[in-house]
Design an enzyme around this catalytic site. Structure first.
Site, PDB file in Angstrom:
ATOM      1  N   ALA A 164      19.393 -32.190 -19.271  1.00  0.00           N
ATOM      2  CA  ALA A 164      18.290 -32.222 -18.308  1.00  0.00           C
ATOM      3  C   ALA A 164      17.073 -31.470 -18.835  1.00  0.00           C
ATOM      4  CB  ALA A 164      18.742 -31.631 -16.974  1.00  0.00           C
ATOM      5  N   LYS A 165      17.304 -30.315 -19.462  1.00  0.00           N
ATOM      6  CA  LYS A 165      16.191 -29.537 -20.014  1.00  0.00           C
ATOM      7  C   LYS A 165      15.487 -30.309 -21.122  1.00  0.00           C
ATOM      8  CE  LYS A 165      13.711 -25.805 -21.066  1.00  0.00           C
ATOM      9  NZ  LYS A 165      13.245 -26.007 -22.429  1.00  0.00           N
ATOM     10  N   VAL A 166      16.262 -30.947 -21.971  1.00  0.00           N
ATOM     11  CA  VAL A 166      15.673 -31.723 -23.064  1.00  0.00           C
ATOM     12  C   VAL A 166      14.856 -32.889 -22.511  1.00  0.00           C
ATOM     13  CG1 VAL A 166      16.261 -33.302 -24.942  1.00  0.00           C
ATOM     14  CG2 VAL A 166      17.318 -31.045 -24.842  1.00  0.00           C
TER      15      VAL A 166
END
Length: 266
Positions: A164-166
């Site tokens: 999700a962060k990527v």
């Protein structure tokens, strides 16, 4: 709360240690050092750090440091006998992070916890943290996360937070690439590019990015390092792509960013 340790040279490691200390929570530290240099990484320091270590908050600068801390020089994943949970508070390749589950004893819970925010936000406890891992372990560590961040969002099982962060950073990177193209076109036509940036809300005077904004360098303040960072964000995003995924636009953005040079607004 006992048995917490923070290890790594990532930029927010010292802020985490300071915030826990200020809240009266004793946390062992390893390798944090100071802005001027690295910390003590001797075998004796590693042995002191692992004594009674129950929860390891890992804040590595990159995969190489992660390998050193978990499996190689320090090998905390093997040598910390009382270790029950590892929290990975860094943005690393999702493929690499997911593979960690098969390399670490199943008795040790793994939580991936990448953050959004600046160094100053870390100091002030204003980070947003994505969390992936067992719900019961995340809930047991909630008092710690609440001290370190302003907001936490559980994404799912281990590895989901890193993906999700990527994806979040990928959106910022591709947006930056398109903005860069628009500024190049504006410059070629003699248009005041600073006005374009101001109208787009991307860095005009008095304009500040939201506290939750992805950590990319605004157009007009780019350096070679920041451009390389954007390229890495795209590369990490490819790690999450499923077989058969349509990659034509992402590959195009990667090509654009690899070809640009650092620039500043005139």
């Amino acid at each position: 709360m006992n048995g917490i340790g923070i290890a790594g040279s990532g930029r927010i490691a010292r802020s985490f240690a300071t915030r826990l200390s200020d809240a009266g929570i004793s946390a062992a530290t390893f390798g944090l050092g100071t802005p001027e240099g690295g910390g003590d990484r001797t075998q004796r320091a590693a042995q002191r750090f692992t004594a009674g270590l129950g929860t390891l908050i890992l804040v590595p600068a990159d995969i190489a440091e992660t390998e050193a801390l978990l499996f190689e020089e320090q090998a905390f994943a093997r040598n910390a006998k009382s270790l029950g949970a590892i929290v990975i508070a860094a943005t690393l390749s999702p493929r690499y992070v997911r593979a960690l589950r098969g390399r670490i004893d199943a008795r040790i819970a793994l939580i991936d916890a990448p953050v959004i925010g600046t160094g100053r936000a870390a100091e002030e406890g204003r980070l947003t943290m994505f969390l992936g891992g067992p719900l019961d372990v995340i809930q047991s560590l909630k008092p710690v996360f609440d001290l370190l961040t302003r907001k936490t969002v559980r994404m799912g099982g281990f590895g989901s937070a890193m993906a999700a962060k990527v994806m979040n950073d990928f959106l910022a990177a591709t947006n930056n690439a398109v903005t860069r193209i628009a500024l190049d076109w504006a410059e070629a036509q003699g248009i005041d590019e600073a006005r374009i940036v101001e109208m787009a809300g991307r860095g005009g005077e008095g304009s500040e990015a939201p506290e939750d904004a992805p950590t990319f360098c605004p157009i007009g303040q780019q350096t070679e390092d920041s451009i390389n960072h954007l390229v890495h964000e795209v590369e990490h995003a490819f790690d999450t792509a499923l077989a058969g995924a349509h990659l034509t636009p992402p590959r195009a953005f990667e090509t654009v960013m690899r070809s640009v040079k650092a620039r500043h607004l005139h």
